[in-house]
Design an enzyme around this catalytic site. Structure first.
Site, PDB file in Angstrom:
ATOM      1  N   LYS A 268       0.853  -1.179   0.000  1.00  0.00           N
ATOM      2  CA  LYS A 268       0.000   0.000   0.000  1.00  0.00           C
ATOM      3  C   LYS A 268       0.901   1.245   0.000  1.00  0.00           C
ATOM      4  O   LYS A 268       1.840   1.320   0.773  1.00  0.00           O
ATOM      5  CB  LYS A 268      -0.873  -0.026   1.247  1.00  0.00           C
ATOM      6  CG  LYS A 268      -1.900   1.068   1.315  1.00  0.00           C
ATOM      7  CD  LYS A 268      -2.775   0.824   2.534  1.00  0.00           C
ATOM      8  CE  LYS A 268      -3.645   1.998   2.819  1.00  0.00           C
ATOM      9  NZ  LYS A 268      -4.437   1.768   4.026  1.00  0.00           N
TER      10      LYS A 268
ATOM     11  N   GLY B  56       0.905   7.242   2.730  1.00  0.00           N
ATOM     12  CA  GLY B  56      -0.012   8.363   2.626  1.00  0.00           C
ATOM     13  C   GLY B  56      -1.412   7.956   2.195  1.00  0.00           C
ATOM     14  O   GLY B  56      -2.286   8.787   2.129  1.00  0.00           O
ATOM     15  N   CYS B  57      -1.649   6.682   1.907  1.00  0.00           N
ATOM     16  CA  CYS B  57      -2.995   6.221   1.544  1.00  0.00           C
ATOM     17  C   CYS B  57      -3.697   5.749   2.807  1.00  0.00           C
ATOM     18  O   CYS B  57      -3.139   5.014   3.590  1.00  0.00           O
ATOM     19  CB  CYS B  57      -2.935   5.050   0.566  1.00  0.00           C
ATOM     20  SG  CYS B  57      -2.715   5.571  -1.126  1.00  0.00           S
ATOM     21  N   VAL B  58      -4.943   6.194   2.958  1.00  0.00           N
ATOM     22  CA  VAL B  58      -5.724   5.747   4.120  1.00  0.00           C
ATOM     23  C   VAL B  58      -6.641   4.610   3.745  1.00  0.00           C
ATOM     24  O   VAL B  58      -7.008   4.439   2.626  1.00  0.00           O
ATOM     25  CB  VAL B  58      -6.559   6.897   4.726  1.00  0.00           C
ATOM     26  CG1 VAL B  58      -5.796   7.533   5.858  1.00  0.00           C
ATOM     27  CG2 VAL B  58      -6.930   7.914   3.709  1.00  0.00           C
TER      28      VAL B  58
END
Length: 110
Positions: A105, A108-110
């Protein structure tokens, strides 16, 4: 969690990212896309292959802004924009494309 590819079980984390990047194959991407109700086109593969090359070089999955900018440089401005990338990967270009590409992943990706 896991996905089945040609009789092989490939472990994934709770969000569907494969845990062992060496187990990735194009079939993995196809199965993940089918599970999302998508069919991978040549345009999807341009982004997936770009992500795999980027990861090989930098050992990190690019954030969406970097992805958008780099796709624009590589494939042209008509493809290097959020609208185009979200049409291909509606669940988020960085998140969904990285999952299909067998990458972790992106930060910075939630």
């Amino acid at each position: 969690m896991a996905i089945q590819v040609n009789g092989t079980t490939i472990p994934t984390d709770e969000e569907g990212y494969i845990e062992d990047l060496s187990l990735w194959s194009p079939e993995v991407a196809e199965i993940m896309a089918q599970e999302d109700g998508q069919e991978l086109t040549e345009q999807h593969w341009e982004v997936i292959n770009f992500l795999r090359e980027y990861y090989d070089e930098y050992q990190i999955a690019p954030a969406v802004r970097v992805l958008t900018k780099q796709i624009g440089k590589r494939l042209g401005p008509e493809k290097g924009n959020s609208k185009y990338l979200y049409e291909l990967f509606p669940y988020g270009p960085a998140k969904q494309a990285c999952r299909y590409a067998g990458l972790p992943k992106p930060t910075g990706c939630v």
